[in-house]
Design an enzyme around this catalytic site. Structure first.
Site, PDB file in Angstrom:
ATOM      1  N   ASP A 313       0.840  -1.188   0.000  1.00  0.00           N
ATOM      2  CA  ASP A 313       0.000   0.000   0.000  1.00  0.00           C
ATOM      3  C   ASP A 313       0.881   1.246   0.000  1.00  0.00           C
ATOM      4  OD1 ASP A 313      -2.693   1.271   0.500  1.00  0.00           O
ATOM      5  OD2 ASP A 313      -1.661   1.925   2.318  1.00  0.00           O
ATOM      6  N   GLU A 348       1.568  -0.554  -5.131  1.00  0.00           N
ATOM      7  CA  GLU A 348       0.606   0.500  -5.432  1.00  0.00           C
ATOM      8  C   GLU A 348       1.467   1.747  -5.613  1.00  0.00           C
ATOM      9  OE1 GLU A 348      -3.504   2.300  -3.610  1.00  0.00           O
ATOM     10  OE2 GLU A 348      -1.761   2.242  -2.281  1.00  0.00           O
TER      11      GLU A 348
END
Length: 588
Positions: A313, A348
């Site tokens: 993330d 990401e």
């Protein structure tokens, strides 16, 4: 000396990093009594060895020293602190004002770590194959309403190993499930007054400790679930949050790193927390101790649970100190690590800090979520762009990645509209989040096809049904790895909520009884076709011919013309078609 808890020869050694503390106390909890044991400083760590095997005993730490938050000193012996290297906890985190109040004892509400020593399992190569299908899963959302999953299992990691779930995954030919965060998290402090809870888990406290709400069996439950899925040919990828912690901004709780080693957080020259994550703080990957914690976390889930890899993330944070660097130390350390070098690494590739959009900037053996694919596919089917951009995305986004095909193509993910809602809502409908519909993305490239939200209008429903099939077809014919968020294969809806992070309820729980079975069958067919040709989707398609819908070979003027409504691609062994006039897309 490595931090953590170590069991050997009938003794238990505790080690915790806290360079600026004046004293550290180990707190053991047997029954309800708290036993406090002074620790000894060894360099930047504090250690103590107890001459007995404490397996199963609960523990925490108390740190003493100066309380001067502007200088990064948050030492308050009234705060029970969770070991950053904790592996299991006896409960979940809850927000309370005492967590951020100096002198208020928190031992009654902070979960205790549990001494455990999970076995090291065989190091096996990842099952995931590039070009395969990754299935993004919210553990609770997937199984809370599944009629075939027994009630006690619903909402847990163990439910993923149930035959009903495995059967569905196999019909989709899933290469790997990607589990949204299952590490212990704390609700953002504005949620409890609204009667809401964090449903996604992107607010962790200790990076190795599994949250008892979704993984009550701890490491054993995850390890056994991974093994069961692996036996069925399905890998497991963990969505992991190493960019910030749930201790939030300066008004947040003192739970873990803040009370032990606040230097783990990135600071501006004047001492203010840098917030490149939007979550109040940012972990400092220029700090070797932070990188060590991150690497030890990845090793833990590989060695003790057998996962195929990790999705990071806000991954640019890993390479910030403070700016993003493509040759950051963390990348070299992962590549050189014998436990991690063969794992699947997925970025990401964006955060909200300066220069935070780094799509295409990660190492050559990493995969990257490609939001350009999502946006260009949506815009094409919405009628906003021509075929040129779409063909580039379908062919692996060589303008971004070259011909290496490191792209992870997706139409929708946990964050944003579901696939079905992309075709049913022009505007976000996030009123249930309690923020007056101000939260969530404003630009979604969505369109409602003539009517906002649910409708009985057959023309609107027919148009949506054709478009969702065309969009799924576009995904399954695309070069690179593809990602499908659980439920999008059969029309799940979040009622127009495009930021459902705080909806641990029917908004995010998949309604299996109401799924669109015809759409589900369509998706099964697409996945079966792709699975038979998986090796064809791992490289840029240099061979083959591109023709317009009339069969004429496409040249530059046609690619750039808004009048070109689609194309055929054929290389002899297989081909596909995209036709916006129908609309449809898929193999031929």
């Amino acid at each position: 000396m490595t931090p953590g808890v170590f069991l050997a020869d009938g003794a238990t050694r505790f080690s915790v990093r806290s360079p600026r503390a004046e004293a550290l106390t180990l707190c053991l909890f047997e029954d309800e009594a708290e036993q406090r044991i002074a620790m000894t400083r060894v360099g930047d760590n504090w250690i103590v060895e107890i001459p007995r095997d404490l397996r199963g005993i609960r523990y925490g730490y108390r740190a003493s020293g100066e309380w001067n938050p502007p200088d990064g000193l948050w030492f308050d012996p009234a705060k029970l602190l969770v070991d950053p290297y904790a592996i299991e906890l006896d409960g979940s985190f809850v927000q309370h004002t005492s967590l951020s109040t100096y002198g208020a004892d928190t031992s009654k509400i902070v979960p205790k770590a549990v001494v455990t020593a999970p076995p090291v399992i065989s190091h096996l190569p990842p099952l995931f194959r590039h070009g395969g299908l990754i299935y993004e899963v919210n553990v609770r959302g997937l199984t809370m309403l599944h009629p075939d999953v027994p009630q006690p299992l619903r909402g847990t990691v163990a439910a993923l190993a149930h035959p009903a779930i495995i059967g569905h995954l196999k019909q989709l030919h899933v290469s790997a499930v990607e589990l949204m965060p299952i590490v212990a998290w704390i609700d953002e402090r504005h949620l409890p007054p609204l009667g809401l809870t964090n449903a996604w888990g992107y607010n962790p406290v200790a990076p190795m400790a599994l949250d008892p709400r979704v993984c009550p069996g701890g490491v054993r439950e995850l390890r056994e679930t991974v093994a069961t899925l692996r036996a069925e040919g399905i890998g497991v990828i963990l969505d992991i949050v190493l960019n910030h912690s749930g201790e939030s901004d300066v008004l947040g709780p003192v739970l873990c790193l803040r009370g032990l080693d606040d230097a783990a957080y990135t600071k501006a020259p004047d001492g203010r927390l840098i917030n490149d994550t939007g979550c109040g703080n940012t972990l400092d990957f220029g700090n070797p101790a932070v990188r060590a914690l991150a690497l030890d976390t990845l090793r833990h889930f590989t060695r003790h649970c057998g996962v195929d890899g990790f999705r990071f993330d806000l991954a640019p944070i890993l390479a910030r100190s403070p700016g993003f660097a493509a040759d950051a130390p963390i990348f070299r350390e992962i590549a050189a690590d014998p436990v991690l070098a063969d794992r699947v690494m997925i970025a990401e590739p964006w955060d909200i800090g300066p220069g935070g959009y780094q799509l295409g900037g990660f190492p050559s053996n990493w995969l990257e979520w490609n939001d350009r694919f999502r946006d260009d596919v949506r815009r094409f089917w919405k009628g906003e762009t021509g075929v040129g951009a779409l063909a580039t995305r379908i062919a692996g986004s060589s303008d971004i990645f070259g011909k290496a095909c490191r792209t992870v193509n997706f139409l929708a993910a946990h964050d944003g509209f579901t696939l079905a809602d992309t075709l049913a809502y022009e505007q976000r409908h996030n009123w249930a989040n309690g923020e007056e519909n101000r939260d969530g993305h404003g630009e979604n490239f969505s369109w409602n096809n003539g009517m906002e939200g649910e409708t009985d209008n057959l023309d609107v429903l027919s148009r949506r049904a054709a478009l969702v099939r065309a969009m799924l077809g576009t995904l399954f014919i695309s070069t690179g790895t593809i990602l499908l968020t659980a439920g999008d294969e059969f029309g799940r809806s979040q009622r127009g909520n495009n930021n459902a992070y705080a909806q641990d309820n029917e908004i995010t729980w998949i309604d299996w009884d109401r799924r669109d079975r015809a759409l589900e069958a369509w998706t099964f067919g697409l996945s079966a076709w792709r699975h038979l040709r998986i090796s064809s989707f791992t490289r840029f398609p240099e061979d083959g011919t591109w023709r317009d819908l009339n069969g004429t070979e496409l040249h530059t003027s046609a690619w750039e013309s808004d009048l070109t409504q689609g194309f055929f691609w054929q290389n002899g062994s297989y081909g596909f078609v995209v036709d916006r006039t129908a609309p449809m897309a898929g193999p031929v």
